[in-house]
Design a protein around this motif. Structure first.
Motif, PDB file in Angstrom:
ATOM      1  N   VAL A   7       0.860  -1.173   0.000  1.00 14.38           N
ATOM      2  CA  VAL A   7       0.000   0.000   0.000  1.00 14.38           C
ATOM      3  C   VAL A   7       0.901   1.229   0.000  1.00 14.38           C
ATOM      4  N   ASN A   8       0.748   2.066  -1.001  1.00 14.83           N
ATOM      5  CA  ASN A   8       1.470   3.327  -1.082  1.00 14.83           C
ATOM      6  C   ASN A   8       0.539   4.382  -0.489  1.00 14.83           C
ATOM      7  N   GLU A   9       0.788   4.734   0.755  1.00 16.08           N
ATOM      8  CA  GLU A   9      -0.108   5.656   1.450  1.00 16.08           C
ATOM      9  C   GLU A   9      -0.045   7.064   0.877  1.00 16.08           C
ATOM     10  N   GLU A  10       1.112   7.462   0.381  1.00 20.69           N
ATOM     11  CA  GLU A  10       1.238   8.793  -0.204  1.00 20.69           C
ATOM     12  C   GLU A  10       0.401   8.905  -1.483  1.00 20.69           C
ATOM     13  N   ALA A  11       0.472   7.886  -2.317  1.00 21.32           N
ATOM     14  CA  ALA A  11      -0.297   7.897  -3.565  1.00 21.32           C
ATOM     15  C   ALA A  11      -1.718   7.355  -3.364  1.00 21.32           C
ATOM     16  N   MET A  12      -1.990   6.811  -2.170  1.00 24.17           N
ATOM     17  CA  MET A  12      -3.313   6.267  -1.838  1.00 24.17           C
ATOM     18  C   MET A  12      -3.724   5.155  -2.801  1.00 24.17           C
ATOM     19  N   ARG A  13      -2.835   4.142  -2.932  1.00 24.33           N
ATOM     20  CA  ARG A  13      -3.144   3.036  -3.831  1.00 24.33           C
ATOM     21  C   ARG A  13      -2.384   1.782  -3.407  1.00 24.33           C
TER      22      ARG A  13
END
Length: 131
Positions: A7-13
């Protein structure tokens, strides 16, 4: 599902990918759509496949745009689209799905379908293995 990712929290994906038998690879991302549909959450699976730099009189040509529309009729579980910013156009392959009805088998099918289509387009038009 049979795919691991992060999960890439910065990119929200959610980010995952596939490595094919010919050693080519293709990334795939899943993001939650901001709008709900009858109180259901929907997600978009997407895989970038080609970057076209913009400059004076350049970008996606009319012929390329028409080719992408024609390809939309030839592929299952995928659609071609174009994301644009000031510097480039990015051709992506994507599909939407309701999260509540997304089972592990459907997840796997969508990952394989999108990555095969995206990598095929990238190999045909870009030649490299950027994504």
């Amino acid at each position: 599902a049979g795919f691991e990712g992060d999960v890439n929290e910065e990119a929200m994906r959610f980010e995952t990918g596939v490595i094919f038998e010919d050693e080519r690879s293709q990334g795939l991302y899943v993001r939650v759509l901001p709008r709900r549909y009858n109180d259901c959450v929907a997600v978009t699976f997407f895989s970038p496949c080609l970057v076209v730099a913009k400059s004076f009189m350049r970008g996606i040509s009319k012929d390329t745009a028409l080719d992408l529309l024609r390809r939309n009729e030839d592929v299952a579980f995928a659609r071609f689209g174009i994301w644009s910013d000031e510097e480039r156009d990015i051709i992506v392959v994507s599909v939407d799905h309701l999260l509540e009805t997304l089972d592990p088998e459907d997840f796997d099918i969508l990952v394989w379908a999108l990555t095969l289509v995206a990598d095929g387009y990238e190999a045909e038009h870009g030649g490299g293995d950027e994504f």
